[in-house]
Every structure is written in structure tokens, then in C-alpha cells.
Design a protein around this motif. Structure first.
Motif, short mmCIF file in Angstrom:
data_model
loop_
_atom_site.label_atom_id
_atom_site.label_comp_id
_atom_site.label_asym_id
_atom_site.label_seq_id
_atom_site.Cartn_x
_atom_site.Cartn_y
_atom_site.Cartn_z
N ARG A 221 -60.98 -67.51 -62.16
CA ARG A 221 -61.73 -68.69 -61.77
C ARG A 221 -61.00 -69.54 -60.75
N TYR A 222 -59.68 -69.66 -60.85
CA TYR A 222 -59.00 -70.66 -60.04
C TYR A 222 -58.01 -70.13 -59.01
N ALA A 223 -57.38 -68.99 -59.26
CA ALA A 223 -56.22 -68.63 -58.43
C ALA A 223 -56.64 -67.90 -57.16
N ARG A 224 -55.86 -68.16 -56.08
CA ARG A 224 -56.11 -67.41 -54.87
C ARG A 224 -55.33 -66.11 -54.90
N ARG A 225 -54.07 -66.24 -55.28
CA ARG A 225 -53.26 -65.03 -55.36
C ARG A 225 -52.66 -64.91 -56.75
N VAL A 226 -52.29 -63.70 -57.12
CA VAL A 226 -51.78 -63.49 -58.47
C VAL A 226 -50.60 -62.52 -58.45
N VAL A 227 -49.63 -62.80 -59.32
CA VAL A 227 -48.51 -61.90 -59.54
C VAL A 227 -48.63 -61.42 -60.98
N VAL A 228 -48.67 -60.10 -61.18
CA VAL A 228 -48.79 -59.57 -62.54
C VAL A 228 -47.42 -59.06 -62.98
N LEU A 229 -46.94 -59.58 -64.09
CA LEU A 229 -45.63 -59.17 -64.60
C LEU A 229 -45.80 -58.37 -65.89
N GLU A 230 -44.97 -57.34 -66.03
CA GLU A 230 -44.91 -56.63 -67.30
C GLU A 230 -43.46 -56.39 -67.64
N LYS A 231 -43.01 -56.92 -68.78
CA LYS A 231 -41.63 -56.76 -69.23
C LYS A 231 -40.62 -57.04 -68.12
N GLY A 232 -40.84 -58.10 -67.37
CA GLY A 232 -39.88 -58.51 -66.37
C GLY A 232 -40.05 -57.86 -65.02
N LEU A 233 -40.94 -56.89 -64.92
CA LEU A 233 -41.14 -56.20 -63.64
C LEU A 233 -42.45 -56.64 -63.00
N THR A 234 -42.42 -56.77 -61.69
CA THR A 234 -43.64 -57.10 -60.97
C THR A 234 -44.45 -55.82 -60.81
N VAL A 235 -45.64 -55.75 -61.43
CA VAL A 235 -46.41 -54.52 -61.32
C VAL A 235 -47.47 -54.62 -60.24
N GLU A 236 -47.91 -55.83 -59.95
CA GLU A 236 -48.94 -55.94 -58.94
C GLU A 236 -48.92 -57.35 -58.37
N ILE A 237 -49.21 -57.46 -57.09
CA ILE A 237 -49.23 -58.77 -56.46
C ILE A 237 -50.27 -58.72 -55.36
#
Lengths: 538, 271
Positions: A221-237
Motif C-alpha cells: 500500500r505505501y512503499a515505493r521500493r522494498v528490500v526483502v531480507l531473509e536470515k540476514g541476507l538480502t534476497v530481493e530489492i
């Protein structure tokens, strides 16, 4: 493209006493442009909070930044002396925390707490400070700002407190606002209010927002960009919409898939004699005892009638304070009624004799919201799960053990009999609670927000498990929740509760597709998980 | 965390073991008769004949400290046992049943708590007359209200936890819930309080002895040895040092053992 306001590069955070263990956060890099809204999404243990806290240098004890850099404009924040960093906090980087109940000091008036930041960072006359505070409170829509200044935190609800928190942070006109799960503790409607306010005020002041959340709905609903983290690792941005609609990484795909959604077709339920009937129930809470006597009792549930058929899943939906939990307790005889009746299988609860009551206890079970508080920390899992069987005289000890083993198998925790609760994760504990509820083969299970304390992917597992067991054992279920996404997925019918009364009832599809009552419409509009599901399907 | 737990347990057990050994040895052997007066050698400094010296009547300090360990230890243990057992029962009832039970208990409890403990014990001793039994009773009554308060507070928070409600849903009776779920979870703070009580009881006994209503002379306790050593502080410092050290060492042992016990009671300490 303007130069980014915040640049995080190769940030690495580890536990200071165990550098040999995998880091809490590894190699995180992202930018936030001035005025931009960026979200960091992850489940518990993903390192999202650590990422947020490292920016103003507020990592908790025992955790340290092991590498990487954080630039605000061109200033390297990680190299700043404590003095200089203090000037950055509040002034340039503001922070809102998750728990509105504890992030305001209960011993100081709101006025004192609002003025604190201004006094620290700016030279202003008292009258000017006061004027600015009043102005800010007005902007976060506090009804009576004058009175609010001299009031104490306990006089406000969670949503109001979070708005006050927001006011105190935005007063200093920071250039970056870090919001760490700012609405997780609030119910659906206040959540929406606070989020909308935050977005609006930030946009007006040109403040960039870094939202830390586990909720894909808010991201959608609100974010323009997103960083997805899993167990300390960036999996998607990437751009929020793209990530939600076409997730690349399997983990993100799993996250998106775990959003509750409406099933293609619902199996028709046999409609027989209702198993449970609540007739015109009214429930009071005793008034507070003062110096002289007692205040009059407070009515929290008023004239509520509902039925649950055999094998049917019926949801009770409402915000905090709507009385939904109280009804669940009353149905199990844990709370007595002031008026009305609870009828189980044709027998009124209040009129049951000892033998009937004992039988009722075996046939009606409860799953709690908080898996940390619902299991006795000193009891082994096998004993906990077997507790409801203690009062079944037909079972030999061997049969009892077999039932417990079976129930644990059912929730995929075979062989966990000798564990203690603290050795298990939140999701595992909730499965134990479910095993305890089904071990006596009940005909009715009251589930009080059974998945709302759990991470998204775990929530998915538990929901599926619950539905599988329901199909297998055919128990009826009174499902109490504030999460409309979950209701849409599992409930046959629902009752919408507001301020202790039923405002709308009906079959799930009918209510969701054409809600009649204004409150239901507001709830549906505010439900974040439905929003995200809609985006990701589109 | 685990290493600290073991250090606590080992050292605490060693010190308490030492205390018990000294008490046991005191039954069969002391260097001298603890109450035999030897006016030829008053206030003798520690040496080969008297390892810890002698007091103003020439009595052997070591022998008296050994007998004192038995008496002080027995009194403290008695006080702790009595006040904790009673306090648990009363506090559990007040916290768990609430309503009028709680009201009545707490009004009485606060009334007792309003008196300074030592004053209350003093008054009770005056009524009961001096004996070990009445000493234990008087001190137990004095400490009981604080135990009740601690137990009740802890029960009040446990009562609200959902596993207690789960026990009701399972069909358990109230007494079963109380004993199986509430009591074990309410114990840790009580264990800590109990170890502190042990020390307070030893000191309170000495205060009562000093006021003349404690253990009557010539029987030695660490407390009355300490108070009778006061006039000789400058000339014969060993008179205060010996019982003082005894108290310090045994309290250290009991407290460490209490901490270890609390950690051991914590289910998280199991791996």
C-alpha cells in the motif's frame, strides 16, 4: 535522479561474543532518496530491526557493526564521535518504535516529552515550543491538544499514543524517519490511521521514510521500493509493486504465497442443529475498586447472539476492545454472563451439573493467541498436550500416551514429548497448542487469534495445518480474529463485532463482496493483507 | 551463563557443606568445653593453645563458634522453613483465590507489616518466654508478611498467563491448577527471598540476644558472641572477627546455593 539521502553500503552486523556464527546481517546495501518511502521486509530473525537501529547508532548491547558504511548525504555516520551522532539523532534521523505502550515515559506529561527534543536541538522560547507542540498535535489529529500537553500517556489508547510518538519525532523535522513496525501492536483501523498520517506528514515535510515491517500489505500500500531480507541476507530489492507481483527469489515467492486469500470454492457444510448457540449474551467486567466501594461494572458485550453449526467454521471479527475475546471466553464458560445464555448441544452452560460440565470440557477446547504464554514453561510438551485427557476415565495411561503421540504426529511434531516450551520456536509452540486442543477430539474449538503472533510463512503453515485437522476431525470452530484476510480464507460465516454488539453477519463471500454496515466497510478497506493479495494477483 | 551457574552451585555447596561439617563435628568434638570459664586466661590472643583466642571469661572462641554454628544455623533454618512454608500457603491463597480471601489476608498481613519486625519479635518473646521454639516462632511471624507479599505478587502475574486458563479449559480443578501450574512458577523469587531470610534471621537473633530476649547465656550463638565482643573491639578484635567471619562465610554459601537453586529451577537452564 537526486543524490540519495541515505546510502547503506555492505553493512554487516554480528553478535559481539560469537563472531564465528553467521552474521545477523550481511552485506546489506540500499539507498533512500530524499522524500522516498522505502520498506525493509522480513520475518523475525531476518535482521531488519538491526539494520534500522544501526543507522542512528542504536544497536543493542552484545551486537556490533562488523563492517560496511552508512552515509547520510556525504557524512559517514559510522565514524562519528558519540557527541556528533547525538546531534544527528532526532534532529536528522527520527525513529518510531513498535510498542506505543512502552515507548512513552509513563511518569512525564505528553507536553514535557514533546518539548524535550526541541529543547535539546533548538534554541526556542518556551512559548514558541508550546506553540509548535500544539500545532504538531493538531496535525496528528489529537482532539484536544491543549489538554493533551498536560495529560499522561496512560490516558491514551495505543493508536493515539503512536500518533503522539509520531508527533514528537516529526516536531524536529527530521530528514529521515525510521519506523520499526510502527503499527504492529495496533488493530486494523488504528493501523490504517497511523500509517496514513505518517505518509501524509512525511510527504508534506519532504521527510524520507524507512519502514521496517513483516507485513507485505503495508509494503503494497505505501512503499515505493522494498528490500526483502531473509536470515540476514538480502534476497530481493526493487520497486515494491514489481517485487510483489513478480517475485524472483523463492523466499519472496513463498512470502507472497503465504498471504491468505479466498479459496476457489468452499465445500458446503452440513446445516443441522446448531452445536453452539449464544443467545442475547451480555457480559460485564467488574468496576475498579476505589477508596470507597466499587465503580459500577462495565458492559463489554451487549446482546450478542450467534450460532455455530456442527463442523462449521465461524469467524468473529472486530478491532481491539470490540469484545470478541470476551465472547470466546464466555462460550467456554471461563467468563460468566450478566444476561443471556450459552447453549452447547442443547444444554445451557450455566445449568450444567458436574458430570455434564466435565463432558463439556472434553468437547470444547481453546487455542490461544500467544504461544509463549499459553504453555506452562515447566511442563514437558507431552504432559501439556495430554492435559485435556486427564479427565477422561475411559482412557488407560497407554491409550492416553498413544493419543498424545498421535496428536503430536498430526501437527508434525512427532517425538517432541520430552521437550520443554523454551526449546521450541513460536510456530512450533502454536502447533503444540493446537495439538492440545484436538487431542480430546473436541466438537468445538475456540481459536483466539491463533496466527496473529506468528511470522507470515509460519502463519501460512499453521493455517493450513488448522484447516487440515478441521477437515480430518470435523470439529466446529469459533475463529476470533482481527485479520480479515484470514477470515476470507477459512471461515464459512462471520460476525462483525463493534463495541460489544454484532453489527453485521452473514456468509463470508456475501459480507466481503457487499458489506452493508459502515464499520465492516471501513475494516475491509483497512485490511492490509487483502490489499497485498489483490496487488499480487493483479 | 552455564559456567557461572556451576561456579555458584559448586562454591555454594562447598561453603554450606563446610558449615554442616562444622556443626556435625561440634556434636562429637570441640577443642574445649564451649561454656567452661577459665579466668586465668581471659582475652588470650589466637595461638597454639586457643586457635581463635579466648573471650572475656577465658572461654575458647573456636569451641563457642562451633556450638554457635549449631544454634544459629538451627534457628535460621527453622525461621526460613516456617515463614516460607506458611508464607507460600497464605500468599498462594491470597493471590489465586482473590476477592474476599485476598482482602482479609492482605489487611491482616499489612497490619503485621506495619510494625517493625524486630519490635514485633521482641513483644512476642516477652509473651512467649525465652526458648528456642518461641524464638523461631517470633522471628517467623516477623518475616512472614514479606514472604506473603512476594508470593502473592508473583501469583498475581502468573494467574494471568494463558496456560492457567488452558488448565481450566482442560477441565482441571482449581487446586490442581494451583499446585501443578501456579506454585512451581511462583517459586523462583521465593527461593531468593528465603536465602536472604537466612541471613536476616541470624542477625535478628543477635539483636534479640543483645536486648536480652534471645538465646540466654551462656549458650553461644554467632549473634550473641558478636554483641558481647563489642566492648573489647579495640583490645581483642578476634572476638568480633571470628563470629563475623562465620556469619559472612555461611551467608555467602547460602546465597550462592540459593542462586544456583533458582537457576536450576528455571527450565531454560536445561539443555
Amino acid at each position: 535522479m537526486t543524490a540519495p539521502l541515505l546510502r547503506v553500503r555492505n553493512l554487516r552486523i554480528e553478535a559481539s561474543n560469537a563472531p564465528e556464527r553467521p552474521p545477523l546481517l550481511a552485506d546489506l546495501s540500499f539507498d533512500v532518496a530524499p522524500g522516498e518511502f522505502v520498506a525493509i521486509v522480513g520475518e523475525s530473525g531476518s535482521g531488519k530491526t538491526m539494520a534500522a537501529r544501526s543507522i542512528p547508532g542504536l544497536l543493542p548491547l552484545g551486537v556490533r557493526r562488523a563492517g560496511g558504511s552508512i552515509f547520510l548525504d556525504d557524512r559517514e555516520l559510522t565514524g562519528l564521535a558519540p557527541e556528533a551522532l547525538r546531534a544527528v539523532r532526532g534532529r536528522e534521523v527520527g525513529m518510531v518504535f513498535q510498542e506505543p505502550m512502552v515507548s512513552l515515559n509513563p511518569a512525564l506529561t505528553i507536553g514535557r516529552q514533546l518539548a524535550e527534543g526541541l529543547k535539546l536541538h533548538e534554541r526556542l522560547r518556551d512559548s514558541e515550543i508550546r506553540a509548535r507542540c500544539l500545532e504538531m498535535l493538531r496535525r496528528v489529529q489529537i482532539a484536544d491538544p491543549e489538554r493533551c500537553l498536560s495529560a499522561y500517556p496512560h490516558e491514551f489508547s495505543g493508536g493515539m499514543r503512536q500518533r503522539i510518538m509520531l508527533a514528537s519525532v516529526l516536531l524536529l523535522k527530521p530528514r529521515l524517519l525510521i519506523a520499526d513496525e510502527p503499527t504492529t501492536a495496533l488493530d486494523t483501523l488504528s493501523q490504517r490511521e497511523v500509517m496514513e498520517l505518517m505518509v501524509e506528514l512525511a510527504a508534506q515535510a519532504g521527510t524520507a521514510v524507512l519502514l521496517i515491517t513483516h507485513d507485505l500489505g503495508l509494503v503494497a500500500r505505501y512503499a515505493r521500493r522494498v528490500v526483502v531480507l531473509e536470515k540476514g541476507l538480502t534476497v530481493e530489492i526493487g520497486a515494491a509493486r514489481e517485487v510483489l507481483v513478480a517475485p524472483h527469489h523463492p523466499y519472496t515467492q513463498r512470502l507472497v504465497a503465504s498471504l491468505p486469500r479466498r479459496p476457489a470454492a468452499r465445500a458446503p457444510r452440513p446445516s443441522g442443529r446448531p452445536l453452539l448457540e449464544v443467545r442475547q449474551a451480555a457480559i460485564d467486567y467488574p468496576g475498579k475498586t476505589g477508596l470507597v466501594g466499587r465503580a459500577p461494572p462495565k458492559r463489554v458485550v451487549n446482546g450478542v447472539s450467534l450460532t455455530v453449526g456442527t463442523g462449521e467454521i465461524v469467524a468473529v471479527v472486530g478491532g481491539s476492545g470490540s469484545g470478541k475475546t470476551t465472547i470466546g471466553r464466555a462460550v467456554l464458560g471461563l467468563k460468566s454472563l450478566a444476561e443471556g445464555a450459552v447453549v452447547f448441544d442443547g444444554v445451557e452452560l450455566a445449568g450444567m451439573d458436574r458430570r455434564q460440565l466435565r463432558q463439556f470440557r472434553r468437547q470444547a477446547q481453546l487455542v490461544f493467541q500467544d504461544p509463549y504464554s499459553s504453555l506452562d514453561p515447566r511442563m514437558r510438551i507431552g504432559d501439556t498436550v495430554g492435559a485435556p485427557l486427564r479427565h477422561n476415565p475411559d482412557l488407560t495411561p497407554a491409550a492416553r500416551r498413544e493419543r498424545v503421540r498421535q496428536a503430536l504426529e498430526d501437527v508434525s511434531l512427532g517425538g517432541f514429548e520430552d521437550r520443554l516450551p523454551h526449546e521450541m520456536s513460536g510456530g512450533q509452540r502454536q502447533r503444540v497448542a493446537i495439538a492440545r486442543a484436538v487431542v480430546s477430539r473436541p466438537r468445538l474449538v475456540v481459536a483466539d487469534e491463533p496466527v496473529s503472533a506468528l511470522d507470515m510463512t509460519i502463519q501460512r503453515q499453521v493455517l493450513e495445518l488448522f484447516q487440515r485437522l478441521q477437515a480430518q476431525y470435523g470439529f466446529a470452530c469459533l475463529f476470533i480474529t482481527h485479520d480479515l484476510g484470514v477470515v476470507e480464507e477459512i471461515a464459512d460465516r462471520l460476525y462483525v463485532l463493534a463495541a460489544g454488539s454484532v453489527v453485521e453477519e452473514g456468509a463470508t463471500e456475501a459480507v466481503f463482496d457487499s458489506p452493508r454496515h459502515a464499520y465492516t466497510q471501513a475494516l475491509l478497506a483497512a485490511a492490509p493483507s487483502r490489499m497485498a493479495a489483490a496487488v499480487s494477483v493483479a | 551463563m552455564r559456567r557461572r551457574l556451576q561456579a555458584n552451585a559448586v562454591l555454594g555447596a562447598a561453603l554450606v557443606g563446610l558449615l554442616l561439617a562444622v556443626i556435625a563435628l561440634g556434636f562429637v568434638w570441640t577443642p574445649y568445653d564451649p561454656i567452661a570459664i577459665d579466668l586465668d586466661h581471659p582475652l588470650a590472643a589466637p595461638g597454639l593453645a586457643h586457635w581463635l583466642g579466648t573471650d572475656e571469661f577465658g572461654r575458647d572462641v573456636l569451641s563457642r563458634a562451633m556450638l554457635g554454628a549449631r544454634i544459629s544455623g538451627a534457628i535460621a533454618a527453622g525461621v526460613v522453613t516456617a515463614s516460607v512454608t506458611l508464607g507460600l500457603a497464605i500468599g498462594l491463597a491470597a493471590g489465586f483465590f482473590g476477592r474476599w480471601v485476598d482482602r482479609v489476608i492482605m489487611v491482616l498481613n499489612d497490619a503485621v507489616l506495619a510494625f517493625p519486625g524486630i519490635l514485633l519479635a521482641l513483644a512476642l518473646m516477652a509473651v512467649l518466654g525465652p526458648s528456642y521454639g518461641s524464638l523461631i516462632l517470633a522471628l517467623s511471624v516477623a518475616y512472614l508478611p514479606s514472604v506473603v507479599r512476594v508470593v502473592r505478587a508473583s501469583v498475581l502475574s502468573i494467574r494471568e498467563r494463558e496456560f492457567v486458563e488452558a488448565s481450566r479449559v482442560a477441565g482441571d480443578g482449581r487446586l490442581y491448577t494451583l499446585l501443578r501450574h501456579v506454585l512451581p512458577n511462583a517459586l523462583p523469587p521465593v527461593v531468593v527471598l528465603a536465602t536472604s531470610l537466612f541471613g536476616w534471621a541470624i542477625l535478628a537473633e543477635s539483636a534479640l540476644s543483645f536486648l536480652g530476649v534471645g538465646v540466654p547465656p551462656p549458650a553461644p550463638t554467632w549473634g550473641n558472641m558478636l554483641s558481647s565482643a563489642r566492648p573489647y573491639m579495640e583490645r581483642a578484635e578476634w572476638l568480633s572477627i571470628a563470629p563475623g567471619l562465620c556469619i559472612a562465610i555461611s551467608l555467602l554459601g547460602v546465597n550462592m546455593l540459593g542462586d544456583a537453586l533458582r537457576d536450576w529451577l528455571d527450565p531454560r537452564s536445561e539443555t
